[in-house]
Each structure stands twice: as structure tokens, then as C-alpha cells.
Design a protein around this motif. Structure first.
Motif, PDB file in Angstrom:
ATOM      1  N   LEU A  98      35.801 -17.548  16.443  1.00 10.79           N
ATOM      2  CA  LEU A  98      36.538 -18.804  16.518  1.00 10.79           C
ATOM      3  C   LEU A  98      35.612 -19.969  16.171  1.00 10.79           C
ATOM      4  N   THR A 112      42.927 -10.686  26.778  1.00 13.70           N
ATOM      5  CA  THR A 112      43.045 -12.120  26.542  1.00 13.70           C
ATOM      6  C   THR A 112      41.973 -12.884  27.311  1.00 13.70           C
ATOM      7  N   TYR A 131      43.141 -16.916  23.743  1.00 17.84           N
ATOM      8  CA  TYR A 131      42.855 -16.022  22.615  1.00 17.84           C
ATOM      9  C   TYR A 131      43.135 -14.586  23.021  1.00 17.84           C
ATOM     10  N   GLY A 136      44.361 -12.967  17.712  1.00 17.29           N
ATOM     11  CA  GLY A 136      43.948 -14.324  17.372  1.00 17.29           C
ATOM     12  C   GLY A 136      44.343 -15.324  18.440  1.00 17.29           C
ATOM     13  N   ILE A 137      44.432 -16.587  18.035  1.00 15.83           N
ATOM     14  CA  ILE A 137      44.740 -17.660  18.968  1.00 15.83           C
ATOM     15  C   ILE A 137      46.220 -17.608  19.343  1.00 15.83           C
ATOM     16  N   ARG A 140      46.839 -23.364  21.819  1.00 14.48           N
ATOM     17  CA  ARG A 140      45.775 -24.356  22.008  1.00 14.48           C
ATOM     18  C   ARG A 140      46.442 -25.665  22.407  1.00 14.48           C
TER      19      ARG A 140
END
Length: 413
Positions: A98, A112, A131, A136-137, A140
Motif C-alpha cells: 500500500l 483483514t 485492508y 486490497g483496500i 478508506r
């Protein structure tokens, strides 16, 4: 002639173990979490640095000034600290996973993790990043947006008026599971479930709330009783438990009665395995290990219907430790070793030994450290617990060939 044969046999037993792979280093008996074997990578701390060896590619990496215990390592991912900030990295890759540098990160909750990032410039603020490994993310969000979503007026709390990562970590360090996040409401005395867009998933506020597992979440009502709800907020198991119940695994969850005895319920809330155990693991692939109440009772292996298979010892001590954050939410390494590896690591007078499911002792001695039994291999330290490092031997031991795959050794001036 007989004496000569005996001398030759004794000499053969005294021969040093010759491993396929020789590496510089040693294991840390005092801090077991400073070495990890996960089925592909062997990690260990040596002279203040983390060493990582890939058994598949035979490559080796060193992370300077980091101990394994401080990496938050899981399945090839780890957090590297520099200038008091953390970056998420993957073994063997030069660039971070990241682009963010976190002021604080939680431990892995399953696959996670949550990190808090402090951003300067035009988009200045504190951001929470959820995450998921391999995905992936997930989300946010800026801290002030989370405040707004839960209705918390931080300006009225003199001790939390600053929008900094310490405030974020103190208020919102809750984990994502099965699509939902538990967050505190505006009064900080109740909790609700939110989706990844910070929208409340369903009406309902609870005194306590646990993450979802197999579609159900344990929650505590205003009367101080626990029950389970589904992802629509509907009560599926009534509020009857004084003690916090466990997560569902294999369709079973641990519950504790007023005598502090453990039993198991199914997803309908029916007590399918009576509460008669002083301790028990969560279920894993349809099996659990439990200790019936009473000093003279054998540990047993349970199936989903409560049928019991006696273990080979009465008051033996399960020895495996995971040292992971949130370990209580997931099946223990002991039951995973039993099911996946068909072995158990047992404690004996502060040391460890390895047994098969049939109760056969694999090694003819005890060890100061046996750890991380994965794919038929485990970390082993041979020698007395209080012996000096130079008097101990450090192996990654292969059970199938009954020999060391890797040996660590070092010299001192």
C-alpha cells in the motif's frame, strides 16, 4: 564383539544432525514469537534483525533492526517500521503493498487489518484504512467522516477534541468481518453495525457487539444478557447468556453456564453438546478438543454431535501458543494441529513434546521449544531450557523424513 557393536551404535547416536540447509542464526527460546514457520517462509530474529528464508525458492532476506515479534507477520505480509510509521509489505517485493504510511495498525483479524494514517497537505486529516489480504483496500474513511456517521460530536469532549490518530485508535479500533464493522455510537455506551460506506446496516444498538461469524454475531442487550443476531439484525438465538458466548465455527459456538462449564450450541441456539467441560477449543472442520470437568477426566475430541473420543492422556497440557492478536476469535492451533497435521504438541514440566493422534511419542525427549507445526514440519530447539545458546541446536524439522530440513548455527567471538 558385542561390546564393539554397542560402541558403534552409541557413536552413531552421538553423530551430529546434518541438515539439508545450513543458515546462520538461532531461535529465541525466551520469546517464542520471534520465530515463525508458516509452510513456506521461516522467520527468525538474529542479532536484532529479522531473517526470512523461502524454502521454495531458497531466497533469503534480512529486515534490519526489526524483531519478528514486532512485524505483525501473516502469510507473507508484514509491517515495516521507519521513522515511527508503518508500511505494509510482502516478502520478496521491493515496493510496499500500500502507498500509505500508518501511525498505528491493528493486528490481523483473520485476513483483514486496520491502519490509521495521518495525511498532510491539501487532503490533511486522519484516515482509517481497512485492508483485506488478497482483495486490497476495502474502505478508506477520514476520521471526521466516521465521527459524523456515528453521530459523535467530538467538539463536546474536551479530552478528544484533537483529530489525531490516538483519538482514532482509542475510539474506532474495531474490525471488519463478513461485510460489516462494529462501531460505537455517539454516546460511546452502545454499539451498532455499519457497512463499508459507514451506513448503519440495520436498526439496533447494543451494550456490546462482537464481529459476525458464519452469519451470526453475539450481542449484549440492556439487561446484560447475550444472544445472537443475523445480518438483518433479527434475533436468532435468544438473550439468555450471562457470559459472553463464542464465535460460530463449523456451525457450533461455545457457551458458558452459571457453573463456568462450557457447552456448544448450534445456529438455532439449541444446546447440542451439554455444558460439562472445564475448557474447550472452538470447532475446526467438525472437531474440537475439550476437557470434562474433574481432575481425573481425560481430554476428549468431540464431533459435531458431541460424540467423544478419548485423548491419550488425562491432565496433559496443550502447549501450542499462537501469540496473535484476536486469537480468541478463531480456532486454536491445537485443534488445527490435530485435524490438519494429526499431531499434538504437549507441555511437560515447562518443556514440550510431540505426540501422534494415537498417543505415540514422536521424539524420545522433551524440548525447550516446539512450535508452528505446518505441512509436516516444525520449529525445534534441542538442548536444556537454561542451556547457553551455543549448547542448543536449532532446526526446522521434517517429520516425514525424520531429519532436519534447516539448521541454524552461529559463532561468537
Amino acid at each position: 564383539m558385542k561390546e564393539l557393536v554397542n560402541m558403534l551404535l552409541l557413536g552413531m547416536l552421538c553423530l551430529p544432525v546434518i541438515a539439508q540447509i545450513q543458515l546462520e542464526g538461532k531461535f529465541d527460546v525466551d520469546i517464542p514469537q520471534n520465530q515463525i514457520w508458516d509452510g513456506r517462509y521461516l522467520l527468525y530474529t538474529f542479532r536484532g534483525d529479522t531473517h526470512i528464508y523461502d524454502v521454495e525458492t531458497e531466497e533469503k532476506w534480512v529486515i534490519p533492526d526489526h524483531q519478528v515479534s514486532g512485524l505483525g507477520y501473516q502469510d507473507g505480509y508484514y509491517f515495516q517500521k521507519k521513522d515511527d510509521l508503518y508500511t505494509l509489505r510482502k516478502v520478496g517485493e521491493e515496493e510496499p503493498v500500500l502507498p500509505y504510511r500508518f501511525s498505528w495498525v491493528s493486528g490481523w483479524f483473520g485476513n483483514t487489518v486496520l491502519g490509521w494514517e495521518e495525511v498532510t497537505g491539501p487532503e490533511a486529516g486522519i484516515y482509517g484504512v481497512w485492508y483485506q489480504m488478497g482483495e486490497g483496500i476495502l474502505a478508506r474513511h477520514e476520521l471526521k467522516d466516521i465521527h459524523q456517521a456515528v453521530g459523535f460530536d467530538y467538539t463536546q469532549k474536551w479530552f478528544m477534541r484533537e483529530l489525531d490518530w490516538q483519538t482514532a485508535q482509542k475510539l474506532y479500533s474495531y474490525q471488519y468481518q463478513e461485510g460489516l464493522i462494529v462501531l460505537p455510537n455517539k454516546d460511546k455506551e452502545t454499539f451498532s453495525f455499519y457497512d463499508l460506506e459507514l451506513k448503519r446496516a440495520f436498526p439496533g444498538e447494543f451494550i456490546k457487539a462482537e464481529p459476525f461469524s458464519e452469519g451470526l454475531a453475539a450481542v449484549k442487550n440492556e439487561d446484560g444478557l447475550w444472544g445472537y443476531i443475523d445480518r438483518n439484525g433479527q434475533v436468532k438465538v435468544p438473550f439468555i447468556y450471562r457470559r459472553k458466548p463464542g464465535q460460530f465455527h463449523s456451525g457450533r459456538a461455545k457457551v458458558i453456564n452459571s457453573q463456568n462449564l462450557v457447552g456448544y450450541i448450534d445456529i438455532k441456539g439449541e444446546l447440542v453438546i451439554p455444558a460439562k467441560f472445564s475448557s474447550a477449543t472452538d470447532f475446526y472442520k467438525g472437531k474440537a478438543i475439550a476437557k470434562p470437568s474433574g481432575w481425573d477426566k481425560h481430554r476428549v475430541v468431540l464431533d459435531l454431535d458431541g460424540r467423544e473420543e478419548k485423548l491419550f492422556c488425562i491432565n496433559c497440557v496443550l502447549h501450542t501458543r499462537t501469540y496473535k492478536s484476536y486469537a480468541a476469535y478463531f480456532p486454536s492451533q491445537d485443534i488445527m494441529n490435530w485435524v490438519d497435521e494429526e499431531h499434538l504438541i504437549m507441555g511437560i514440566w515447562g518443556q514440550a513434546s510431540l505426540y501422534t493422534k494415537e498417543g505415540e511419542k514422536v521424539f524420545d525427549r522433551v524440548y525447550p521449544l516446539l512450535k508452528d507445526l505446518v505441512d509436516g514440519k516444525l520449529i525445534m530447539v534441542e538442548g536444556a531450557f537454561l542451556a547457553k545458546d551455543l549448547d542448543q541446536r536449532f532446526y526446522l524439522w521434517d517429520l516425514e523424513s525424520d531429519r532436519a530440513l534447516i539448521e541454524l548455527s552461529f559463532t561468537e567471538f
